[in-house]
Design a protein around this motif. Structure first.
Motif, PDB file in Angstrom:
ATOM      1  N   ASP A  58     -12.662  34.352 -14.694  1.00  0.00           N
ATOM      2  CA  ASP A  58     -11.309  33.953 -14.341  1.00  0.00           C
ATOM      3  C   ASP A  58     -11.104  34.130 -12.836  1.00  0.00           C
ATOM      4  O   ASP A  58     -12.059  34.404 -12.099  1.00  0.00           O
ATOM      5  N   SER A  59      -9.870  33.990 -12.386  1.00  0.00           N
ATOM      6  CA  SER A  59      -9.597  34.044 -10.949  1.00  0.00           C
ATOM      7  C   SER A  59      -9.873  35.420 -10.349  1.00  0.00           C
ATOM      8  O   SER A  59     -10.227  35.517  -9.170  1.00  0.00           O
ATOM      9  N   THR A  60      -9.768  36.483 -11.144  1.00  0.00           N
ATOM     10  CA  THR A  60     -10.095  37.801 -10.595  1.00  0.00           C
ATOM     11  C   THR A  60     -11.598  37.917 -10.339  1.00  0.00           C
ATOM     12  O   THR A  60     -12.019  38.546  -9.367  1.00  0.00           O
ATOM     13  N   GLY A  61     -12.393  37.301 -11.189  1.00  0.00           N
ATOM     14  CA  GLY A  61     -13.834  37.262 -10.964  1.00  0.00           C
ATOM     15  C   GLY A  61     -14.167  36.475  -9.710  1.00  0.00           C
ATOM     16  O   GLY A  61     -15.030  36.862  -8.922  1.00  0.00           O
ATOM     17  N   LEU A  62     -13.471  35.377  -9.525  1.00  0.00           N
ATOM     18  CA  LEU A  62     -13.649  34.576  -8.314  1.00  0.00           C
ATOM     19  C   LEU A  62     -13.321  35.418  -7.080  1.00  0.00           C
ATOM     20  O   LEU A  62     -14.034  35.385  -6.080  1.00  0.00           O
ATOM     21  N   GLY A  63     -12.265  36.211  -7.191  1.00  0.00           N
ATOM     22  CA  GLY A  63     -11.899  37.108  -6.099  1.00  0.00           C
ATOM     23  C   GLY A  63     -12.989  38.125  -5.799  1.00  0.00           C
ATOM     24  O   GLY A  63     -13.219  38.478  -4.641  1.00  0.00           O
ATOM     25  N   ALA A  64     -13.681  38.589  -6.825  1.00  0.00           N
ATOM     26  CA  ALA A  64     -14.775  39.543  -6.623  1.00  0.00           C
ATOM     27  C   ALA A  64     -15.939  38.893  -5.870  1.00  0.00           C
ATOM     28  O   ALA A  64     -16.553  39.521  -5.013  1.00  0.00           O
ATOM     29  N   PHE A  65     -16.223  37.636  -6.188  1.00  0.00           N
ATOM     30  CA  PHE A  65     -17.270  36.919  -5.464  1.00  0.00           C
ATOM     31  C   PHE A  65     -16.882  36.797  -3.984  1.00  0.00           C
ATOM     32  O   PHE A  65     -17.713  36.983  -3.099  1.00  0.00           O
ATOM     33  N   ILE A  66     -15.629  36.499  -3.722  1.00  0.00           N
ATOM     34  CA  ILE A  66     -15.143  36.373  -2.342  1.00  0.00           C
ATOM     35  C   ILE A  66     -15.224  37.721  -1.633  1.00  0.00           C
ATOM     36  O   ILE A  66     -15.597  37.800  -0.460  1.00  0.00           O
ATOM     37  N   TYR A  67     -14.891  38.784  -2.336  1.00  0.00           N
ATOM     38  CA  TYR A  67     -14.976  40.134  -1.783  1.00  0.00           C
ATOM     39  C   TYR A  67     -16.409  40.446  -1.332  1.00  0.00           C
ATOM     40  O   TYR A  67     -16.630  40.927  -0.217  1.00  0.00           O
ATOM     41  N   LEU A  68     -17.374  40.153  -2.193  1.00  0.00           N
ATOM     42  CA  LEU A  68     -18.776  40.391  -1.832  1.00  0.00           C
ATOM     43  C   LEU A  68     -19.209  39.489  -0.681  1.00  0.00           C
ATOM     44  O   LEU A  68     -19.963  39.912   0.200  1.00  0.00           O
ATOM     45  N   LEU A  69     -18.713  38.255  -0.691  1.00  0.00           N
ATOM     46  CA  LEU A  69     -19.054  37.329   0.400  1.00  0.00           C
ATOM     47  C   LEU A  69     -18.560  37.864   1.735  1.00  0.00           C
ATOM     48  O   LEU A  69     -19.263  37.794   2.741  1.00  0.00           O
ATOM     49  N   LYS A  70     -17.363  38.428   1.757  1.00  0.00           N
ATOM     50  CA  LYS A  70     -16.829  38.981   2.998  1.00  0.00           C
ATOM     51  C   LYS A  70     -17.694  40.132   3.493  1.00  0.00           C
ATOM     52  O   LYS A  70     -17.976  40.226   4.691  1.00  0.00           O
ATOM     53  N   LEU A  71     -18.128  41.003   2.584  1.00  0.00           N
ATOM     54  CA  LEU A  71     -19.023  42.094   2.989  1.00  0.00           C
ATOM     55  C   LEU A  71     -20.280  41.542   3.639  1.00  0.00           C
ATOM     56  O   LEU A  71     -20.723  42.028   4.676  1.00  0.00           O
ATOM     57  N   CYS A  72     -20.850  40.509   3.019  1.00  0.00           N
ATOM     58  CA  CYS A  72     -22.080  39.913   3.530  1.00  0.00           C
ATOM     59  C   CYS A  72     -21.850  39.239   4.883  1.00  0.00           C
ATOM     60  O   CYS A  72     -22.636  39.407   5.808  1.00  0.00           O
ATOM     61  N   LYS A  73     -20.791  38.466   4.981  1.00  0.00           N
ATOM     62  CA  LYS A  73     -20.508  37.732   6.225  1.00  0.00           C
ATOM     63  C   LYS A  73     -20.304  38.679   7.396  1.00  0.00           C
ATOM     64  O   LYS A  73     -20.693  38.366   8.518  1.00  0.00           O
ATOM     65  N   ASP A  74     -19.694  39.836   7.138  1.00  0.00           N
ATOM     66  CA  ASP A  74     -19.494  40.825   8.205  1.00  0.00           C
ATOM     67  C   ASP A  74     -20.819  41.280   8.798  1.00  0.00           C
ATOM     68  O   ASP A  74     -20.877  41.711   9.948  1.00  0.00           O
ATOM     69  N   ASP A  75     -21.900  41.186   8.018  1.00  0.00           N
ATOM     70  CA  ASP A  75     -23.236  41.593   8.466  1.00  0.00           C
ATOM     71  C   ASP A  75     -24.166  40.395   8.666  1.00  0.00           C
ATOM     72  O   ASP A  75     -25.390  40.563   8.741  1.00  0.00           O
ATOM     73  N   ASN A  76     -23.597  39.195   8.706  1.00  0.00           N
ATOM     74  CA  ASN A  76     -24.381  37.958   8.862  1.00  0.00           C
ATOM     75  C   ASN A  76     -25.402  37.771   7.742  1.00  0.00           C
ATOM     76  O   ASN A  76     -26.526  37.324   7.981  1.00  0.00           O
ATOM     77  N   LYS A  77     -25.021  38.116   6.539  1.00  0.00           N
ATOM     78  CA  LYS A  77     -25.861  37.923   5.355  1.00  0.00           C
ATOM     79  C   LYS A  77     -25.240  36.840   4.485  1.00  0.00           C
ATOM     80  O   LYS A  77     -24.096  36.443   4.683  1.00  0.00           O
ATOM     81  N   LYS A  78     -25.982  36.360   3.492  1.00  0.00           N
ATOM     82  CA  LYS A  78     -25.531  35.256   2.644  1.00  0.00           C
ATOM     83  C   LYS A  78     -25.577  35.639   1.172  1.00  0.00           C
ATOM     84  O   LYS A  78     -26.284  36.562   0.776  1.00  0.00           O
ATOM     85  N   ILE A  79     -24.832  34.850   0.393  1.00  0.00           N
ATOM     86  CA  ILE A  79     -24.893  34.957  -1.062  1.00  0.00           C
ATOM     87  C   ILE A  79     -25.337  33.615  -1.609  1.00  0.00           C
ATOM     88  O   ILE A  79     -24.772  32.580  -1.268  1.00  0.00           O
ATOM     89  N   LYS A  80     -26.354  33.659  -2.446  1.00  0.00           N
ATOM     90  CA  LYS A  80     -26.800  32.469  -3.167  1.00  0.00           C
ATOM     91  C   LYS A  80     -26.509  32.698  -4.644  1.00  0.00           C
ATOM     92  O   LYS A  80     -26.757  33.783  -5.167  1.00  0.00           O
ATOM     93  N   ILE A  81     -25.957  31.676  -5.294  1.00  0.00           N
ATOM     94  CA  ILE A  81     -25.642  31.754  -6.721  1.00  0.00           C
ATOM     95  C   ILE A  81     -26.526  30.754  -7.447  1.00  0.00           C
ATOM     96  O   ILE A  81     -26.564  29.575  -7.076  1.00  0.00           O
ATOM     97  N   ILE A  82     -27.224  31.221  -8.470  1.00  0.00           N
ATOM     98  CA  ILE A  82     -28.083  30.318  -9.233  1.00  0.00           C
ATOM     99  C   ILE A  82     -27.660  30.306 -10.699  1.00  0.00           C
ATOM    100  O   ILE A  82     -27.058  31.257 -11.200  1.00  0.00           O
TER     101      ILE A  82
END
Length: 109
Positions: A58-82
């Motif tokens: 649901d949308s809260t799960g989507l928010g969790a993905f965005i949360y992790l993405l922000k952590l990664c972006k702050d360190d110039n890292k990426k998230i790949k979803i398969i």
């Protein structure tokens, strides 16, 4: 179905692999965020989310993905979803967040 999240660090690829299983919703999202953040902080590397066993989000799960993405972006890292199911991937498309993540191997339902 209860929610579970497997995780492992692939030393050869310098990659954190997260594999959620079940339903990522308002009750399971805090666990997903906590585990994802803890593991990311331990390794500070790109993340691969294998969503083949994720059956609902649901949308809260989507928010969790965005949360992790922000952590990664702050360190110039990426998230790949398969292996994301089409019905779940649709959430990213509708919200126009599909261009922030790298997707590979969409699953049929």
């Amino acid at each position: 179905m209860s929610f579970q999240i497997a995780r492992q660090y692939d030393e050869d690829k310098n990659l954190l692999v997260l594999k959620p299983k079940g339903e990522l919703d308002i009750t399971s999202t805090p666990d997903f965020k906590r585990v994802g953040e803890r593991e990311y902080e331990k390794y500070k590397t790109d993340i691969l989310i294998n969503s083949e066993d994720l059956i609902y989000m649901d949308s809260t799960g989507l928010g969790a993905f965005i949360y992790l993405l922000k952590l990664c972006k702050d360190d110039n890292k990426k998230i790949k979803i398969i292996n994301m199911k089409k019905s779940i991937r649709k959430l990213f498309t509708i919200t126009q967040l599909d261009n922030l993540f790298i997707f590979e191997g969409e699953e049929n339902e």
